[in-house]
Design a protein around this motif. Structure first.
Motif, PDB file in Angstrom:
ATOM      1  N   GLU A 139       0.816  -1.211   0.000  1.00  0.00           N
ATOM      2  CA  GLU A 139       0.000   0.000   0.000  1.00  0.00           C
ATOM      3  C   GLU A 139       0.850   1.261   0.000  1.00  0.00           C
ATOM      4  O   GLU A 139       0.408   2.321  -0.431  1.00  0.00           O
ATOM      5  CB  GLU A 139      -0.935   0.011   1.207  1.00  0.00           C
ATOM      6  CG  GLU A 139      -2.209  -0.781   1.027  1.00  0.00           C
ATOM      7  CD  GLU A 139      -3.093  -0.211  -0.077  1.00  0.00           C
ATOM      8  OE1 GLU A 139      -3.078   1.026  -0.292  1.00  0.00           O
ATOM      9  OE2 GLU A 139      -3.789  -1.000  -0.719  1.00  0.00           O
ATOM     10  N   ARG A 150       1.162   2.975  -3.280  1.00  0.00           N
ATOM     11  CA  ARG A 150       0.007   3.808  -3.627  1.00  0.00           C
ATOM     12  C   ARG A 150       0.100   5.172  -2.930  1.00  0.00           C
ATOM     13  O   ARG A 150      -0.191   6.211  -3.522  1.00  0.00           O
ATOM     14  CB  ARG A 150      -1.281   3.104  -3.241  1.00  0.00           C
ATOM     15  CG  ARG A 150      -2.527   3.760  -3.838  1.00  0.00           C
ATOM     16  CD  ARG A 150      -3.824   3.267  -3.167  1.00  0.00           C
ATOM     17  NE  ARG A 150      -3.885   1.827  -3.027  1.00  0.00           N
ATOM     18  CZ  ARG A 150      -4.319   0.995  -3.977  1.00  0.00           C
ATOM     19  NH1 ARG A 150      -4.668   1.475  -5.164  1.00  0.00           N
ATOM     20  NH2 ARG A 150      -4.376  -0.314  -3.742  1.00  0.00           N
ATOM     21  N   VAL A 151       0.489   5.142  -1.664  1.00  0.00           N
ATOM     22  CA  VAL A 151       0.601   6.384  -0.893  1.00  0.00           C
ATOM     23  C   VAL A 151       1.606   7.328  -1.544  1.00  0.00           C
ATOM     24  O   VAL A 151       1.341   8.523  -1.729  1.00  0.00           O
ATOM     25  CB  VAL A 151       1.004   6.079   0.560  1.00  0.00           C
ATOM     26  CG1 VAL A 151       1.344   7.371   1.306  1.00  0.00           C
ATOM     27  CG2 VAL A 151      -0.110   5.332   1.280  1.00  0.00           C
ATOM     28  N   VAL A 191       2.835   7.398  -4.669  1.00  0.00           N
ATOM     29  CA  VAL A 191       2.425   7.876  -5.988  1.00  0.00           C
ATOM     30  C   VAL A 191       1.277   8.872  -5.863  1.00  0.00           C
ATOM     31  O   VAL A 191       1.233   9.884  -6.572  1.00  0.00           O
ATOM     32  CB  VAL A 191       2.034   6.699  -6.896  1.00  0.00           C
ATOM     33  CG1 VAL A 191       1.458   7.191  -8.221  1.00  0.00           C
ATOM     34  CG2 VAL A 191       3.254   5.807  -7.151  1.00  0.00           C
ATOM     35  N   THR A 192       0.349   8.630  -4.959  1.00  0.00           N
ATOM     36  CA  THR A 192      -0.787   9.531  -4.770  1.00  0.00           C
ATOM     37  C   THR A 192      -0.330  10.889  -4.238  1.00  0.00           C
ATOM     38  O   THR A 192      -0.787  11.940  -4.695  1.00  0.00           O
ATOM     39  CB  THR A 192      -1.811   8.910  -3.805  1.00  0.00           C
ATOM     40  OG1 THR A 192      -2.270   7.668  -4.344  1.00  0.00           O
ATOM     41  CG2 THR A 192      -3.003   9.839  -3.607  1.00  0.00           C
ATOM     42  N   GLN A 193       0.584  10.867  -3.280  1.00  0.00           N
ATOM     43  CA  GLN A 193       1.046  12.133  -2.689  1.00  0.00           C
ATOM     44  C   GLN A 193       2.024  12.864  -3.592  1.00  0.00           C
ATOM     45  O   GLN A 193       2.128  14.094  -3.531  1.00  0.00           O
ATOM     46  CB  GLN A 193       1.679  11.879  -1.319  1.00  0.00           C
ATOM     47  CG  GLN A 193       0.694  11.402  -0.279  1.00  0.00           C
ATOM     48  CD  GLN A 193       1.306  11.305   1.111  1.00  0.00           C
ATOM     49  OE1 GLN A 193       2.457  11.662   1.327  1.00  0.00           O
ATOM     50  NE2 GLN A 193       0.525  10.802   2.056  1.00  0.00           N
ATOM     51  N   GLY A 194       2.764  12.152  -4.399  1.00  0.00           N
ATOM     52  CA  GLY A 194       3.674  12.780  -5.347  1.00  0.00           C
ATOM     53  C   GLY A 194       4.703  13.664  -4.674  1.00  0.00           C
ATOM     54  O   GLY A 194       5.417  13.238  -3.764  1.00  0.00           O
ATOM     55  N   TYR A 205       5.037  13.774  -0.827  1.00  0.00           N
ATOM     56  CA  TYR A 205       5.477  12.651  -0.004  1.00  0.00           C
ATOM     57  C   TYR A 205       6.821  12.984   0.649  1.00  0.00           C
ATOM     58  O   TYR A 205       7.771  13.427  -0.006  1.00  0.00           O
ATOM     59  CB  TYR A 205       5.617  11.373  -0.832  1.00  0.00           C
ATOM     60  CG  TYR A 205       6.042  10.197   0.022  1.00  0.00           C
ATOM     61  CD1 TYR A 205       5.183   9.641   0.949  1.00  0.00           C
ATOM     62  CD2 TYR A 205       7.340   9.679  -0.066  1.00  0.00           C
ATOM     63  CE1 TYR A 205       5.561   8.593   1.761  1.00  0.00           C
ATOM     64  CE2 TYR A 205       7.744   8.616   0.738  1.00  0.00           C
ATOM     65  CZ  TYR A 205       6.849   8.078   1.655  1.00  0.00           C
ATOM     66  OH  TYR A 205       7.256   7.033   2.466  1.00  0.00           O
ATOM     67  N   GLU A 216      -4.588  -0.579 -12.057  1.00  0.00           N
ATOM     68  CA  GLU A 216      -4.931  -0.711 -10.646  1.00  0.00           C
ATOM     69  C   GLU A 216      -3.833  -1.458  -9.902  1.00  0.00           C
ATOM     70  O   GLU A 216      -3.299  -2.454 -10.384  1.00  0.00           O
ATOM     71  CB  GLU A 216      -6.243  -1.481 -10.507  1.00  0.00           C
ATOM     72  CG  GLU A 216      -6.688  -1.667  -9.060  1.00  0.00           C
ATOM     73  CD  GLU A 216      -7.925  -2.528  -8.931  1.00  0.00           C
ATOM     74  OE1 GLU A 216      -8.288  -2.864  -7.789  1.00  0.00           O
ATOM     75  OE2 GLU A 216      -8.507  -2.876  -9.983  1.00  0.00           O
ATOM     76  N   TRP A 256       4.034   0.499 -10.319  1.00  0.00           N
ATOM     77  CA  TRP A 256       3.694   1.370  -9.186  1.00  0.00           C
ATOM     78  C   TRP A 256       4.919   1.565  -8.287  1.00  0.00           C
ATOM     79  O   TRP A 256       5.228   2.672  -7.854  1.00  0.00           O
ATOM     80  CB  TRP A 256       2.556   0.761  -8.375  1.00  0.00           C
ATOM     81  CG  TRP A 256       1.190   1.036  -8.906  1.00  0.00           C
ATOM     82  CD1 TRP A 256       0.504   0.313  -9.848  1.00  0.00           C
ATOM     83  CD2 TRP A 256       0.319   2.111  -8.523  1.00  0.00           C
ATOM     84  NE1 TRP A 256      -0.724   0.863 -10.074  1.00  0.00           N
ATOM     85  CE2 TRP A 256      -0.877   1.964  -9.265  1.00  0.00           C
ATOM     86  CE3 TRP A 256       0.421   3.154  -7.622  1.00  0.00           C
ATOM     87  CZ2 TRP A 256      -1.947   2.847  -9.148  1.00  0.00           C
ATOM     88  CZ3 TRP A 256      -0.663   4.038  -7.474  1.00  0.00           C
ATOM     89  CH2 TRP A 256      -1.819   3.880  -8.241  1.00  0.00           C
TER      90      TRP A 256
END
Length: 524
Positions: A84, A87-88, A90-93, A96, A426, A500
């Motif tokens: 996970e 995902r964190v 990549v989402t925060q970019g 992070y 995904e 990912w």
């Protein structure tokens, strides 16, 4: 779990320490919560640890929990939970790594503060790289930061500079106490005027503009260029004396006005106003500190050169005399010298600046990235020797190349994926289970802690050393875990999961380099 055992929930601490074990065999995380709760719950720590471990094992995200020693918990995450993190990231970019370690602090960060009597030189350059990196790291840790350059534009040094320019314009020898080097003649030729005062004032402004240009080229931007003259002309020195007098630390002796700094561990009391009425440089130091505090800064950080060790005691004493906490409101860091070599031999002195090597000459020789990274990657407590040939070599044993190459290598892989029309789609975290994948995830998970620690300890070299370790971890992952399919192989969920993970590694490398003011190239 405590309630089920009939224990009082009020004994729970406000926070507990969860950390990464140094030995990977001890799990992903370790906690001493059972030891913390043993005394207030009157329960043997291993008994409590056993109960906590059983409760944790019921969570899907946790694979296993071991109990070590008197009651330490070693926790292993399931593959899906560990994944996970990709995902964190990549989402925060770009966000992070940011945190709240210094949240609420308003920091005045003063560094370089070179006299406007010559070009920015190698002696200033280490603090230019380290100071700017610190500002970026402080902001990432949640602080508000003002980067400030204190310009010594009052006093004897500027007078000598003016005389030197005046002499150079007339092709006269440099005054005995003056400034030499070709830059003096270059500036003098741009000045229009007749008096030494004209040459002093115009020369000062031209030199200051050149310093600003050199620092901006080095990716160093100051929010405030503070003038020493402003302290004298605006009444700040007199105001500071009044403040210190009201606090009971001013006394008169031998016709002079003194500050009793020995009350606060300084080695001697300091003269603020001489018996002839002339204010000392120390008076400006007092005014400058009080001015910073009255501008709303709760933490004043001074980055000073290797010859300024004596300033630590007197500056902290100023803070104490002003009614502040010298361990909280003021901090002084001393940077050691930098020596420049080429092929193991000392670099010759600058022709333009005479007896010094300028920042512009360093950048011309090695580039901004190599200079900034090399200056920031070592603790400022020790002298530093840089070899031009070593820090510009495109080889794995050159740290800046090694880290930037890792980013470029990832960027190339992601371009190849795009050309193959492979989308990461995904993320199915259960696909991430290989030892090297998990090692990379652990390394990526360390980044926020590294940033927070670097901010709290004022040590940007921790970010650089982390990036080097991350690059090594990534290369090991890449060598053991094929990401893109070959030939007619199908794109699988594992392919996408690894994309990912690769993208997460790229983001962390880029974010870390940005904290050091160094570019993250996509091609090399």
């Amino acid at each position: 779990m405590l309630a089920a055992r009939g224990l009082d929930l009020a004994v729970l601490p406000a926070s507990t320490n969860v950390e990464r074990p140094r030995n990977p065999e001890h799990g992903d995380y370790a906690s001493n919560i059972a030891l913390q709760l043993a005394k207030p719950t009157r329960t043997p720590p291993r008994e409590l640890a056993t109960a906590i471990a059983e409760a944790l094992k019921q969570e899907k995200a946790i694979k296993d929990v071991d109990i070590a020693g008197p009651g330490f918990l070693n926790i292993r995450l399931s593959a899906g939970a560990a994944g996970e993190l990709a995902r964190v990231v990549v989402t925060q970019g770009k966000e992070y790594g940011n945190g709240t370690a210094l949240s609420g602090q308003n920091i005045n960060l003063e560094f370089v503060s070179a006299n406007p009597t010559g070009p920015v030189h190698l002696g200033h350059t280490r603090w230019a790289a380290v100071g700017d990196s610190l500002g970026r790291i402080f902001e990432a840790a949640g602080a508000r930061v003002t980067r400030e350059h204190y310009t010594n534009d009052a006093g004897a040094q500027l007078e000598r500079f003016g005389r030197s320019l005046y002499a150079a314009a007339r092709n006269e020898p440099t005054p005995e106490d003056g400034y030499g080097g070709e830059y003096v003649k270059e500036i003098a030729d741009k000045i229009t005027g007749e008096s030494e005062e004209d040459y002093r004032e115009q020369g000062y402004r031209l030199m200051l503009a050149e310093m600003q240009k050199s620092l901006e080229r080095f990716n160093v931007h100051f929010d405030v260029w503070f003038s020493e003259r402003a302290l004298h002309e605006g009444g700040a020195v007199e105001h500071a004396i009044d403040v210190l007098r009201k606090n009971g630390h001013i006394f008169e002796k031998d016709g002079a006005t003194w500050l009793r700094t020995t009350d606060f561990t300084d080695d001697k009391d300091r003269v603020i106003v001489r018996s002839n009425g002339e204010k000392t440089y120390f008076a400006a130091d007092c005014a400058y500190y009080i001015n910073k505090r009255e501008r709303g800064f709760d933490r004043c950080l001074y980055l000073l050169g290797a010859d300024h060790h004596g300033y630590i005691g007197r500056l902290k004493a100023i803070a104490a005399c002003a009614g502040d906490d010298p361990e909280k409101n003021i901090q002084i860091l001393i940077g050691q010298l930098v020596n420049l070599m080429r092929g193991g031999e000392p670099v010759r002195l600058s022709k333009r600046a005479g007896t010094i090597i300028t920042l512009d000459e360093l950048v011309d020789a090695v580039g901004v990235d190599a200079a900034r990274y090399s200056l920031a990657r070592s603790s400022t407590d020790s002298p530093l020797t840089l070899d031009i040939e070593e820090i510009t070599r495109q080889a794995p044993d050159n740290p800046v190349f090694y880290v930037q190459y890792a980013h470029a290598r990832i960027s190339s892989l992601l371009r190849n994926a795009q050309e193959m029309n492979i989308d990461k789609g995904e993320l199915k975290t259960e696909q991430i289970s290989h030892e090297k994948e998990l090692d990379l995830l652990k390394a990526l998970g360390e980044f926020p802690r590294v940033v927070a620690t670097a901010a709290e300890l004022c040590e940007p070299h921790r970010v650089a050393r982390y990036l080097e370790e991350l690059a090594t971890t990534y290369h090991r992952f890449y060598d053991n875990c094929r990401v893109l399919p070959r030939g007619d192989e199908e794109v699988t969920d594992l392919t996408r999961a690894r994309l990912w993970l690769v993208e997460a590694a790229r983001i962390v490398l880029a974010n870390g380099l940005a904290l050091l003011g160094v570019s993250a190239p996509e091609r090399m």
